[in-house]
Design a protein around this motif. Sequence first.
Motif, short mmCIF file in Angstrom:
data_model
loop_
_atom_site.label_atom_id
_atom_site.label_comp_id
_atom_site.label_asym_id
_atom_site.label_seq_id
_atom_site.Cartn_x
_atom_site.Cartn_y
_atom_site.Cartn_z
N SER A 1 29.36 -19.33 0.69
CA SER A 1 28.70 -20.19 1.69
C SER A 1 29.46 -21.49 1.97
O SER A 1 28.84 -22.53 2.14
N ALA B 1 23.87 -19.84 -1.39
CA ALA B 1 23.76 -18.51 -0.79
C ALA B 1 23.48 -17.48 -1.87
O ALA B 1 24.16 -17.45 -2.90
N THR C 1 22.06 -12.30 3.29
CA THR C 1 22.36 -13.51 2.54
C THR C 1 21.22 -14.48 2.72
O THR C 1 20.92 -14.90 3.85
N THR D 1 26.35 -27.07 2.34
CA THR D 1 26.46 -26.13 1.24
C THR D 1 26.72 -26.83 -0.08
O THR D 1 27.22 -27.96 -0.12
N ASP E 1 27.84 -17.18 8.09
CA ASP E 1 27.26 -16.07 7.34
C ASP E 1 28.12 -14.82 7.39
O ASP E 1 27.66 -13.72 7.71
N PHE F 1 19.93 -18.10 2.32
CA PHE F 1 20.36 -19.49 2.12
C PHE F 1 19.14 -20.31 1.69
O PHE F 1 18.12 -20.31 2.38
N ASP G 1 30.95 -24.24 4.19
CA ASP G 1 30.76 -24.66 5.57
C ASP G 1 31.96 -25.49 6.03
O ASP G 1 31.83 -26.44 6.79
N GLY H 1 28.93 -20.40 5.11
CA GLY H 1 27.53 -20.78 5.23
C GLY H 1 27.15 -20.88 6.69
O GLY H 1 27.63 -20.11 7.53
#
Length: 929
Positions: free
Chosen positions: A43, A224, A186, A344, A112, A188, A45, A140
């Motif tokens: 994840s 995640a 997934t 994240t 994702d 989050f 970002d 993410g």
Amino acid sequence: MKRIIFFLAILILTSLAITVFGKEKASVAPVNLTCEHLKNPASLDVAHPRFSWTLQPTDESAYGQRQTAYRILVGSSQQKRADHFGDMWDSGWIESDNMQLIEYNGKPLRSDEKYFWKVAVKDENGNESGYSEVAKWSTGLFSQEEWTAKWIGTDKAYDPAEGPNKIYDPWFRKTFDLKENPSKATLFVASVGYHEVYVNGKRIDDHVLAPAVTDHTKRARYIAYDIAPALTSGTNVIALWLGTSWSIFAPYATADKPRTPLVIAQTDIYDANDRKLARIATDQSWKTYPSPNKLIGNWGFGVGGYGGEIWDASKEVEEWNLATLDDRNWKNATVYTPALELSTQQVETNILIDEIHPVAVESRPDGSYRVDMGVNFAGWTQISVQGNPGDTIRFLFSEREQEEITFGLMNAYVIGASGKGTFENRFNYSSGRWITIKGLRSAPKKEEIKGWMVRTAFDDAARFECSDPLQNWIYNTVKWTFENLSLGGFIVDCPQRERFGYGGDAHATSETGLFNYKLGAFYTKWLEDWRDVQGTEPMTGNMNDPEWARKQEGSGRILGGGILPQTAPTYHGGGGPAWGGIVVTLPWFIYQHHGDMRVLEDNFEMIKGWLKFLDTHVENDMLKRYGARWDFLGDWLWPGATSQGMNNYSDENIFFNNCYWVYNLKTATQIARVIGRTEEAEQWARQAEQSSKAIHAKYYHPDDHNYSDRSMRSLSAALYGDIMPAELRPKVMERLAEEILVHKNGHIDVGITGGAMLFKVLREEGRDDLIYSMTSQTTYPGWGLMRESGATTIWEMWEKDLPGHSLLHSSYLYPGAWYIDGVAGIRRDADVPGFRKFMVRIPKLTETQISSAKASFDSPAGLIESSWERENGRITLNVTVPPNCTATVLFPDDNGKTVHVNAEHVKETGRKEGYILFEIPAGKYRFSN
């Protein structure tokens, strides 16, 4: 003759085959792939993540292996054919020896998704290696708009006016149907407070106390979870269990959210054809119910402490996290709208490590039982109990053998209808060595009691051992202490009383951390915490101002600008310029260690803001005192400090903090030059020069080359800031040596901040003899006294028996770096960050002090090894230089003795300060005289 002809033919055919079908085997192979300092992270970002690797030699006996080019392939699927793997990015062959933090430059990454990457290199002869094993990372959610889930909690909130917390850690669940087994899902999850995730009764992931600690006035970090394997066709349930913890921490109280655990979570579920089957997101339709677990007490320093947790087995609900449960009597969740940025968790999670077993269980006259776990630690316990239904069993934790409980840390278990059960932690941790168990009707069994240290799951990077048992004890105890402080992606000062990330204490720990662990992601996250808290007044900045209590019983006002509190992400507690100044020092340490330019760029505006804030308190080129009682601390907890009183109003403290400020200015100047900020570099360099002259003129004592109050901390500060004219520095150094060896009989006489300065100065000056003098003492004050007193962790103070002080603390961990770069001699090259070039220097210690030492250091550029021995006047040194690196060996120039090296290509390159210098490329070497 026929045999000779046969072998010649084979050699010719082999040579032809190599020529026709390919080149010779490469001398190196890429290994240890990481992305943003992490192994296969989830994840991220980060739009342009960075890749790193090290090189493994294919022939351990060879020399000079190098990388001359690399090629990175990034794919959207691991299953793609090899010749199409790089559908996201094929860097092509790049002529470069760089193998650290290379930025992704391919197609835009999508939220994702999973991505896979591998790398090949060319060696010094242009031969291509094979591709590395495939590494991976997942992304993410790149924008806040992609979150459609809502923050949810219960209708219960903590009210400090009502005393201790009364919230049971809540369960949340959501049932839904799927028509088929999914291939991808997934989940989050971000929470204010800790959380655990369950799908159809299965716990997802084994990490604990998640997420990492974060300033919940600004941000929440998400994790995640791959839940696809736990989902099935038919009815499913996702269940979340929240722990109260940081959700009721006073400094995190804001008007837009209650003091109660909150969570936001969402998942998109896909079939095998990448078709979205459903989105499940938290909202008011989720059901909630109180779990049997509850926080004991409050959560914070000075408001009842961190308590522990109590489990009431009579409140257990079987199958609470299964789809078969009838949850119609559960309440609907309450929706909240906190203004929190979602990002994240770009740091390792917490894990249980080093299972600990009791060494003794003692029955006591009052009917209680005293368990000795054999070591002081911060973490979890698991204890089986039995008794009558309704009995409450209490577990009291203590750092001190003579005290039943310290810092109010305790857990409890209410026995249910079965008459037996097992207590185990869930959303809190304890700290201590001894556990007093009360309420049992029979003695507990040793084999039914376990403990675990809890810490962030970064990797170890170093091993060290030498001939001196006391030095080995200090090294191992420093590391054990450091690990027990590293919970939640930052270093706490202590795990029992405060749990704050003090900047001043970080000076005493950060280089020890970098030389012994892989902390690139860990410290990057902590610096983001410091950026988040900038602009907030320290807790006690203006206690007499009625507006200071914006956040009830904790922290201060949001002032904006460059001011920094003393801790992050917790901003609560006292400190001074050396506390906020970690935002300058730590990025520079990371850059030196990892060659990470981005950490300098990302934190530059914070650095600039901090120095601009200090500028508002400068008069006649000197920093003047600012803030209230606890806001201008200098050295802290030197020997006898508590009896002498705080020195924060003394003239010596003005001097101390000015020297530190100059060090900040000089460090910031280097940072600015590296990233091309010429204007700021010139401004800070000019200020540092002017201020050094002003400080020296006011505080220097020419009669004995001393400063201010002539203490060891003042000498350390002067040398740390390098405020004296260059020709005086050797004289001031000798005065410091005299202070240590003569005036203090070889003992240390500084505290946390002064000690970090002192050891940094002595390490850089190569004065291993002076450090050894202080670390070898077994009388007060010193680490040896801790060992003689039976310590298993490093204390907060040089004095053990002062009540209310911690015996597991960050105060005096600064020797941990010296064992690697001083005793073992593996030293950074100041001109080449990231250990692509380094030094190995045998310390100037006598055979009676330390006769041998060995260390391995898994540096960002590869495994470095150093092993040396002195025996009967003869010195031997073994060194391993990893591929693509070079080293300068500093071998003692011992009365003209000839130095022998096992490799003919190694020649003497110079002599310096009692050493013979050798430049060596990659390989394994043995030096002797």
